[in-house]
Design an enzyme around this catalytic site. Structure first.
Site, PDB file in Angstrom:
ATOM      1  N   ASN A   9      31.523  32.269  33.039  1.00  0.00           N
ATOM      2  CA  ASN A   9      32.769  31.911  33.722  1.00  0.00           C
ATOM      3  C   ASN A   9      32.412  31.305  35.079  1.00  0.00           C
ATOM      4  OD1 ASN A   9      35.223  31.805  35.026  1.00  0.00           O
ATOM      5  ND2 ASN A   9      35.480  34.037  35.190  1.00  0.00           N
ATOM      6  N   LYS A  11      34.302  29.977  37.257  1.00  0.00           N
ATOM      7  CA  LYS A  11      35.357  30.120  38.288  1.00  0.00           C
ATOM      8  C   LYS A  11      35.537  28.777  39.004  1.00  0.00           C
ATOM      9  CE  LYS A  11      34.280  34.966  38.416  1.00  0.00           C
ATOM     10  NZ  LYS A  11      34.374  36.249  39.114  1.00  0.00           N
ATOM     11  N   HIS A  94      42.193  37.145  33.209  1.00  0.00           N
ATOM     12  CA  HIS A  94      41.102  37.516  34.118  1.00  0.00           C
ATOM     13  C   HIS A  94      41.700  38.247  35.330  1.00  0.00           C
ATOM     14  CE1 HIS A  94      37.853  37.249  37.027  1.00  0.00           C
ATOM     15  NE2 HIS A  94      37.046  37.101  36.000  1.00  0.00           N
ATOM     16  N   GLU A  96      41.165  38.087  38.372  1.00  0.00           N
ATOM     17  CA  GLU A  96      41.517  37.240  39.525  1.00  0.00           C
ATOM     18  C   GLU A  96      42.872  36.570  39.303  1.00  0.00           C
ATOM     19  OE1 GLU A  96      37.832  35.025  39.635  1.00  0.00           O
ATOM     20  OE2 GLU A  96      36.804  36.862  40.256  1.00  0.00           O
ATOM     21  N   GLU A 166      36.171  44.156  31.943  1.00  0.00           N
ATOM     22  CA  GLU A 166      35.655  43.780  33.257  1.00  0.00           C
ATOM     23  C   GLU A 166      36.229  44.705  34.323  1.00  0.00           C
ATOM     24  OE1 GLU A 166      34.128  39.485  33.344  1.00  0.00           O
ATOM     25  OE2 GLU A 166      36.229  39.429  33.908  1.00  0.00           O
ATOM     26  N   GLY A 172      31.860  40.396  40.912  1.00  0.00           N
ATOM     27  CA  GLY A 172      31.439  39.703  42.122  1.00  0.00           C
ATOM     28  C   GLY A 172      30.967  40.627  43.236  1.00  0.00           C
ATOM     29  N   SER A 211      29.239  41.608  37.428  1.00  0.00           N
ATOM     30  CA  SER A 211      27.893  41.606  38.020  1.00  0.00           C
ATOM     31  C   SER A 211      26.781  41.783  36.993  1.00  0.00           C
ATOM     32  CB  SER A 211      27.782  42.672  39.126  1.00  0.00           C
ATOM     33  OG  SER A 211      28.682  42.379  40.178  1.00  0.00           O
TER      34      SER A 211
HETATM   35  P1  PGA Z   1      30.545  38.319  38.157  1.00  0.00           P
HETATM   36  O1  PGA Z   1      31.944  37.815  37.514  1.00  0.00           O
HETATM   37  O2  PGA Z   1      29.515  38.256  37.073  1.00  0.00           O
HETATM   38  O3  PGA Z   1      30.273  37.353  39.275  1.00  0.00           O
HETATM   39  O4  PGA Z   1      30.772  39.708  38.631  1.00  0.00           O
HETATM   40  C1  PGA Z   1      32.304  38.189  36.229  1.00  0.00           C
HETATM   41  C2  PGA Z   1      33.680  37.652  35.898  1.00  0.00           C
HETATM   42  O5  PGA Z   1      34.544  37.631  36.780  1.00  0.00           O
HETATM   43  O6  PGA Z   1      33.932  37.227  34.765  1.00  0.00           O
END
Ligand code: PGA
Length: 249
Positions: A9, A11, A94, A96, A166, A172, A211
């Protein structure tokens, strides 16, 4: 046997120039791997992604989609448009999108339906916040997020979908869930589906996201109910992303 899937992803990252290098390296690096690999670039780069990956083993998808099929919805992108650009998958719900852009469970369910109507495979993201985990609400939050979809679409809809667990506190942050923490929630998700349909549960791919790093990937993917990963930050670095793909192999 469920085929493992590693999904990147991106982003809101990338440029024509940096994407070209990244896509070329991924394309070359996945040759011969047994797992499936997919990338999720920002919308404007789907054409570039299709051009660079069309005869490769790598799939691609959108990071979201509109719940509406067509019409006066300024700035929205429909499922059919994603399909037009060769997308196989689309991320739905997601954290976010949920936290920063106000996507409710109902909106997520509508987007999930819109994706399937166009034969895109939704990757449904679920997960608890740190406060919810600390309050002991992890299973109930994740189960509610999944129930909304099952109630709206029926459990059979999960036969052509992917779920990504997640935990919001791991996204993140550099804090990865332990393999045991991930396995526990993945098993709960599978049990919830199995109560309704054992065969759908058995075939359902449940990815872990939050992460994921080359160092943590193999142990996470080694858990019986972890069928791959949804990778953010590490998906922007070809060597890291490919190391994670190999860990799923
Ligand atoms: P990250 O993001 O690996 O940077 O933690 C994962 C995601 O949001 O899909």
């Amino acid at each position: 046997m469920r085929k493992k899937l590693v999904a990147g992803n991106w982003k809101m990252h990338g440029s024509l120039q940096s994407n070209a290098a990244l896509l070329e390296q991924i394309r070359a690096g996945v040759v011969g791997l047994a797992c499936e690999v997919a990338v999720f670039p920002p919308y404007p780069y789907l054409a570039q992604t299709r051009a660079l990956l069309s005869d490769s083993e790598v799939a691609w998808g959108g990071q979201s989609l509109s719940e509406y099929p067509v019409g006066a919805y300024t700035a929205e992108v429909s499922a059919a448009m994603l399909l037009d650009f060769g997308c196989r998958y689309v991320l739905v719900g997601h954290s976010e999108r949920r936290a920063l852009f106000g996507e409710t469970d109902a909106v997520v369910a509508a987007k999930f339906a819109a994706a399937q109507q166009a034969s895109l495979i939704p990757v449904l993201c679920v997960g608890e916040t740190l406060a919810e985990r600390e309050a002991g609400l992890t299973t109930s939050v994740v189960s509610r997020q999944l129930s909304v979809i099952i109630e709206a679409q029926g459990v059979a809809a999960l036969a052509s979908a992917v779920v990504a667990y997640e935990p919001v506190w791991a996204i993140g942050t550099g804090v990865t869930a332990t393999p045991q923490q991930a396995q526990e929630v993945h098993a709960a998700i599978r049990r919830q589906v199995a109560v309704l349909d054992a065969s759908v549960a058995k075939g359902l791919r449940i990815l872990y996201g939050g992460s994921v790093k080359p160092q943590s990937a193999a142990e996470l993917f080694g858990q019986v109910d972890v069928d791959g990963g949804l990778v953010g930050g590490a998906a922007l670095v070809a060597d890291d992303f490919l190391a994670i793909c190999r860990a799923a192999n």
